[in-house]
Design a protein around this motif. Structure first.
Motif, PDB file in Angstrom:
ATOM      1  N   ALA B  77       0.838  -1.201   0.000  1.00 22.13           N
ATOM      2  CA  ALA B  77       0.000   0.000   0.000  1.00 22.13           C
ATOM      3  C   ALA B  77       0.871   1.248   0.000  1.00 22.13           C
ATOM      4  O   ALA B  77       0.556   2.234  -0.682  1.00 22.13           O
ATOM      5  CB  ALA B  77      -0.933  -0.007   1.202  1.00 22.13           C
ATOM      6  N   SER B  78       1.994   1.222   0.742  1.00 23.70           N
ATOM      7  CA  SER B  78       2.923   2.356   0.741  1.00 23.70           C
ATOM      8  C   SER B  78       3.432   2.611  -0.664  1.00 23.70           C
ATOM      9  O   SER B  78       3.548   3.768  -1.098  1.00 23.70           O
ATOM     10  CB  SER B  78       4.118   2.080   1.660  1.00 23.70           C
ATOM     11  N   GLY B  79       3.733   1.523  -1.392  1.00 24.89           N
ATOM     12  CA  GLY B  79       4.209   1.641  -2.773  1.00 24.89           C
ATOM     13  C   GLY B  79       3.159   2.268  -3.669  1.00 24.89           C
ATOM     14  O   GLY B  79       3.464   3.136  -4.499  1.00 24.89           O
ATOM     15  N   ILE B  80       1.898   1.821  -3.487  1.00 31.72           N
ATOM     16  CA  ILE B  80       0.806   2.361  -4.313  1.00 31.72           C
ATOM     17  C   ILE B  80       0.634   3.857  -4.029  1.00 31.72           C
ATOM     18  O   ILE B  80       0.459   4.655  -4.949  1.00 31.72           O
ATOM     19  CB  ILE B  80      -0.515   1.613  -4.011  1.00 31.72           C
ATOM     20  N   VAL B  81       0.702   4.216  -2.742  1.00 37.56           N
ATOM     21  CA  VAL B  81       0.551   5.632  -2.365  1.00 37.56           C
ATOM     22  C   VAL B  81       1.648   6.461  -3.034  1.00 37.56           C
ATOM     23  O   VAL B  81       1.380   7.529  -3.611  1.00 37.56           O
ATOM     24  CB  VAL B  81       0.607   5.796  -0.820  1.00 37.56           C
ATOM     25  N   ALA B  82       2.887   5.936  -3.015  1.00 28.39           N
ATOM     26  CA  ALA B  82       4.006   6.660  -3.632  1.00 28.39           C
ATOM     27  C   ALA B  82       3.797   6.784  -5.136  1.00 28.39           C
ATOM     28  O   ALA B  82       4.036   7.847  -5.722  1.00 28.39           O
ATOM     29  CB  ALA B  82       5.309   5.938  -3.323  1.00 28.39           C
ATOM     30  N   ALA B  83       3.307   5.710  -5.771  1.00 31.29           N
ATOM     31  CA  ALA B  83       3.093   5.731  -7.222  1.00 31.29           C
ATOM     32  C   ALA B  83       2.011   6.738  -7.590  1.00 31.29           C
ATOM     33  O   ALA B  83       2.150   7.486  -8.569  1.00 31.29           O
ATOM     34  CB  ALA B  83       2.701   4.338  -7.704  1.00 31.29           C
ATOM     35  N   LEU B  84       0.925   6.781  -6.810  1.00 31.32           N
ATOM     36  CA  LEU B  84      -0.161   7.726  -7.092  1.00 31.32           C
ATOM     37  C   LEU B  84       0.334   9.163  -6.938  1.00 31.32           C
ATOM     38  O   LEU B  84      -0.024  10.047  -7.710  1.00 31.32           O
ATOM     39  CB  LEU B  84      -1.351   7.479  -6.158  1.00 31.32           C
TER      40      LEU B  84
END
Lengths: 95, 308
Positions: B77-84
């Protein structure tokens, strides 16, 4: 995009699932007891609709419930939660 | 204040999914979509929700969803947040949706790390008090005395208090909820969506298959868990502890139902003796004394977990 890839070239880079109603088939066949709504008793409180885990109850225009027997698994939560007992569970008969 | 009738008729969990009849987590997922709409990105580890989606290449979730390894929900989820953030997409809420095994036992290190990094996402643990999709094995969230396949005569240890563990991370929002009180859950989700930082919500989701009760009693059992005081509905916002209705009326012991009523409905507590029930009742009373103290403390200036 909403179709199953037929050849290898059409396959996505990673495994990708397609949103489909009835991904487990017609789950109504799991049912032993069938909920029946008595519309004259129903007070349109919509509690059965919010508590249905199987998304088998739709709220109609006048807020009365409509049960989708193709997907209802017959858990009986709607009958148990109905405050005026307008929903009864009847045993499924062999056709 | 929302009412049930104001919730959207739109469904993003499609009919014909693979959950058992009377599934508590399935009700919770529906309420989640009613609260947040389809502007969500779910991150799901190995848990019942992976099963509910149905077999590949079909899924019954009509929202973006990433299935990930058991221990890495919060990390992914941290990765997704960073990507967004990198793509400058701002209207998507990232939601980590994990079971109790994936939160309390296996995923706790990733979750603790994400909370420490102040990742901007909502983490929701739906707690059916055992590893449900592998056939009910004991987890850290299984309560004292409960039958599971690995504790055939009842677990002899107590349940972890996960919401208070998360509150100790000093994150801005921690809450508990139950699908039997959908409006309370919707309010908490909408509140969490507006707050920046890591938000943690713990849901008690009754499971008819594992708890050994009749499928029609799911909502009733969730309600009983709250009324007996075994499950308290509260929120901790910036360190301020607050009990929510109907739990706020239960501080007085006389207003709580006896825990026996909750145990009598379930087959998994069949091996409990009178002495065990007395012990559990005492623990519940001690917990509520603690809640009373926290609430009183939060009403004054001093916050139980310090100012954030």
């Amino acid at each position: 995009m909403n179709r199953i890839p037929k050849t290898r070239k059409e396959m996505p880079i990673t495994a990708l699932s397609i949103p489909t109603a009835g991904s487990m088939g017609k789950t109504g066949s799991w049912r032993t007891f069938r909920p029946e709504v008595n519309y004259s008793k129903c007070t349109r409180c919509t509690l059965c609709w919010i508590y249905c885990p199987d998304v088998a109850i739709t709220r109609q225009e006048d807020d009365s419930p409509k049960i989708d027997y193709e997907y209802c698994k017959g858990c009986g939560i709607c009958a148990n939660e109905c405050p005026v007992k307008a929903i009864t569970m009847c045993r499924e008969e062999k056709e | 204040m929302v009412t049930v009738k104001e919730l959207s008729k739109e469904e993003y969990l499609l009919e014909g999914h693979a959950a058992c009849a009377g599934c508590g987590p399935a009700i919770s997922i529906r309420v989640l979509f009613k609260a947040l709409g389809n502007k969500v990105f779910l991150v799901v580890p190995a848990c019942c929700t992976t099963v509910i989606q149905g077999p590949y290449p079909y899924t019954s979730f009509n929202v973006p969803l990433l299935n990930i390894l058991f221990e890495s929900t919060a990390a992914a989820a941290s990765g997704i947040v960073a990507a967004l953030r990198q793509r400058n997409i701002k209207d998507i809420t990232v939601v980590g949706w994990a079971g109790d095994g994936g939160t309390v036992d296996i995923g706790i290190q990733a979750l603790s790390g994400a909370a420490e990094r102040e990742t901007d996402f909502i983490y929701i643990c739906y707690d059916n008090e055992a590893y449900g999709n592998t056939g009910m094995q004991r987890s850290g969230a299984t309560p004292f005395g409960a039958w599971t396949t690995t504790t055939p005569s009842g677990k002899r240890e107590r349940k972890k208090d996960m919401p208070l563990i998360m509150a100790a991370h000093r994150i801005p929002y921690v809450a508990t909820a139950c699908p039997s009180y959908p409006i309370d859950f919707v309010n908490k989700l909408r509140k969490a969506k507006e707050i920046k930082g890591t938000k943690y919500i713990h849901i008690l989701a009754p499971c008819p298959t594992g708890w050994r009760y009749d499928t029609s009693k799911t909502v009733e059992l969730g309600r009983l868990a709250v009324q007996t005081g075994l499950w308290a509905l509260y929120e901790i916002e910036n360190g301020k502890f607050k009990l929510n209705a109907p739990s706020d009326r239960l501080i007085d012991k006389a207003k709580r139902k006896s825990v026996k009523e909750y145990f009598a409905l379930q087959g998994r507590f069949r091996s409990l003796t009178e002495k065990d029930i007395e012990r559990i009742q005492k623990w519940v009373d001690d917990d509520w004394e603690n809640y009373r103290r926290l609430a009183a403390c939060s009403a004054s200036d001093a916050t139980p977990y310090g100012k954030i």
